[in-house]
Design an enzyme around this catalytic site. Structure first.
Site, PDB file in Angstrom:
ATOM      1  N   MET A   1      40.854  19.697  21.907  1.00 26.32           N
ATOM      2  CA  MET A   1      40.192  19.288  23.145  1.00 26.32           C
ATOM      3  C   MET A   1      40.622  20.136  24.342  1.00 26.32           C
ATOM      4  SD  MET A   1      40.102  15.555  25.009  1.00 26.32           S
ATOM      5  CE  MET A   1      39.120  14.735  23.788  1.00 26.32           C
TER       6      MET A   1
ATOM      7  N   LYS B   1      17.085  27.061  36.179  1.00 27.63           N
ATOM      8  CA  LYS B   1      17.215  25.686  35.681  1.00 27.63           C
ATOM      9  C   LYS B   1      18.624  25.490  35.110  1.00 27.63           C
ATOM     10  CE  LYS B   1      15.291  27.115  31.241  1.00 27.63           C
ATOM     11  NZ  LYS B   1      14.084  27.166  30.413  1.00 27.63           N
TER      12      LYS B   1
ATOM     13  N   TYR C   1      44.877  21.149  14.230  1.00 26.05           N
ATOM     14  CA  TYR C   1      44.290  19.999  13.523  1.00 26.05           C
ATOM     15  C   TYR C   1      43.672  20.439  12.191  1.00 26.05           C
ATOM     16  CZ  TYR C   1      44.545  17.010  17.684  1.00 26.05           C
ATOM     17  OH  TYR C   1      44.974  16.261  18.741  1.00 26.05           O
TER      18      TYR C   1
ATOM     19  N   ARG D   1       4.785  23.222  22.028  1.00 27.60           N
ATOM     20  CA  ARG D   1       5.750  22.430  22.784  1.00 27.60           C
ATOM     21  C   ARG D   1       5.005  21.851  23.988  1.00 27.60           C
ATOM     22  NH1 ARG D   1      11.350  25.059  24.873  1.00 27.60           N
ATOM     23  NH2 ARG D   1       9.877  25.924  26.376  1.00 27.60           N
TER      24      ARG D   1
HETATM   25  C1  LIG Z   1      13.832  28.673  30.346  1.00 21.07           C
HETATM   26  C2  LIG Z   1      12.491  29.292  30.468  1.00 21.07           C
HETATM   27  C3  LIG Z   1      12.361  30.677  30.679  1.00 21.07           C
HETATM   28  C4  LIG Z   1      13.531  31.637  30.640  1.00 21.07           C
HETATM   29  O1  LIG Z   1      13.834  31.925  29.271  1.00 21.07           O
HETATM   30  P1  LIG Z   1      14.976  32.983  28.885  1.00 21.07           P
HETATM   31  O2  LIG Z   1      14.893  33.064  27.406  1.00 21.07           O
HETATM   32  O3  LIG Z   1      16.261  32.386  29.337  1.00 21.07           O
HETATM   33  O4  LIG Z   1      14.649  34.223  29.598  1.00 21.07           O
HETATM   34  C5  LIG Z   1      11.084  31.184  30.898  1.00 21.07           C
HETATM   35  N1  LIG Z   1      10.001  30.371  30.890  1.00 21.07           N
HETATM   36  C6  LIG Z   1      10.098  29.046  30.658  1.00 21.07           C
HETATM   37  C7  LIG Z   1       8.865  28.216  30.649  1.00 21.07           C
HETATM   38  C8  LIG Z   1      11.338  28.466  30.437  1.00 21.07           C
HETATM   39  O5  LIG Z   1      11.415  27.156  30.199  1.00 21.07           O
END
Ligand SMILES: *Cc1c(COP(=O)(O)O)cnc(C)c1O
Length: 360
Positions: free
Chosen positions: A304, A34, A256, A129
């Protein structure tokens, strides 16, 4: 050309995937790609992760890109579909879906599918969640079992605290209690629970499918352990160069806000990398950085397009010297720690103006 680039090592991706296999030899590996493969480039990263048993993404659009690139493995939509219309993509591209909410069951029941699909039915084991509450889980499961559009169901859950020593105890009890209560006709043959942190330190969570993300990219899932100590190799090197040098007298300031004041005659290197490239603006003076393979520190506030580094003890280095902002020598986790965040966020946040280069 501005001397900044993100170098991506496919060999390191392959190595880290092998490490997942070493930690979880019995499980199938669903590589989580992802967020553009945690900022590494979706299609290229998948080349390095070809030996995965499956892939996981967030959006149908990402899954479609993978299918169009010829990826044959199962692809899971980690949050399932976001509306009924997306069931068409699930069907067309043979995707697996998470079901975490009852409206998704209704969309699935109403969908026209050429072939039944695999569902990862998500349990909320305490993170609060996504997922069904334990009391509601058996009912959702019965509905899916009765649905002729479903070929297989996998019990899925996600841990809020797998990075701590005792963080999976309660959720594992919750999952086991649920499992024990299910009627035999509804017992699920497969489970998927473990993210990277659980893969490396909670072998009792591995079961059938592990879901590694961050460890594939060579950053640590556990704040108290370095990626190297877990056998992981950095995949991304954010590289730049010194484009100017300033000699700064004691009492004078840099950058800065004048956040750094020289206490001795200080040689300051200016690096072509700033927060508009994805380097964290909150990284304070002292954040580790390497110039020509020599470890040194940042000075003052990140701007930046540039940041400043200390070259006082590196007199032979100057304009043109290569700089590693993070990578094999400077762990992204160390930069993240200095900036009050985690490696995940920095890797995902390298911006579009940084050219990416891929190395076999
Ligand atoms: C992003 C995600 C993972 C991977 O998590 P990591 O901590 O990056 O290994 C696994 N399962 C779900 C449901 C996720 O959203």
């Amino acid at each position: 050309m501005r001397p900044i680039a993100a170098h991506i090592s496919l060999a390191a991706l392959r190595h880290n995937l092998q490490q997942v296999k070493r930690y979880a030899p019995q499980a199938q590996i669903m590589s989580v790609v992802k967020a553009n493969a945690y900022g590494h480039g979706l299609l290229q990263a998948v080349q390095g992760l070809q030996d995965s048993d499956a892939f996981a993404v967030l959006n149908p659009a990402e899954a479609i890109q993978l299918r169009q690139a010829g990826i044959q493995q199962p692809i899971l939509l980690l949050e399932g579909v976001f509306d009924a219309a997306q069931m068409r993509d699930v069907d067309t591209y043979s995707l697996d879906v998470v079901v975490h909410h009852s409206s998704q069951i209704a969309w699935l029941q109403a969908a026209q599918l050429a072939a039944p699909i695999r569902v990862f039915l998500k349990l909320d084991s305490g993170m609060h969640r996504l997922g069904f509450q334990p009391q509601a889980y058996a009912e959702a499961l019965a509905q899916l079992e009765a649905c002729d559009k479903v070929r297989e169901i996998v019990l899925m859950s996600h841990f809020a605290n797998a990075d701590t020593a005792t963080g999976v105890t309660q959720p594992m009890q919750c999952i086991q209690r649920l499992y024990d209560r299910l009627p035999d006709t509804l017992k699920l043959s497969q489970r998927s629970l473990a993210n990277s942190a659980a893969i490396v330190q909670h072998a009792d969570t591995h079961y059938d499918w592990v879901r590694p993300g961050i460890m594939l990219y060579g950053a640590t899932p556990i704040a108290s352990r370095s990626a190297a100590s877990l056998g992981l190799q950095a995949v991304m090197t954010l590289q730049s160069a010194i484009i100017a040098v300033q000699e700064v007298a004691p009492g004078e300031q840099v950058g800065y806000g004048g956040l750094f004041t020289a206490e001795r005659p200080t040689r300051v290197g200016i690096v072509a990398c700033g927060y508009a490239d994805g380097y964290p603006r909150h990284a304070p003076t002292g954040t580790p950085i390497a110039v020509q393979g020599q470890l040194t520190r940042t000075l003052g506030r990140v701007s930046m397009d540039m940041l400043a580094v200390d070259l006082t003890d590196l007199p032979t280095l100057g304009v043109g010297s290569p700089v590693e902002c993070w990578g094999a020598q400077v762990p992204v986790d160390a930069v993240a720690h200095a900036a009050g965040t985690i490696g995940y966020e920095l890797l995902c946040a390298v911006t579009a103006r940084v050219p990416f280069t891929y190395h076999a």
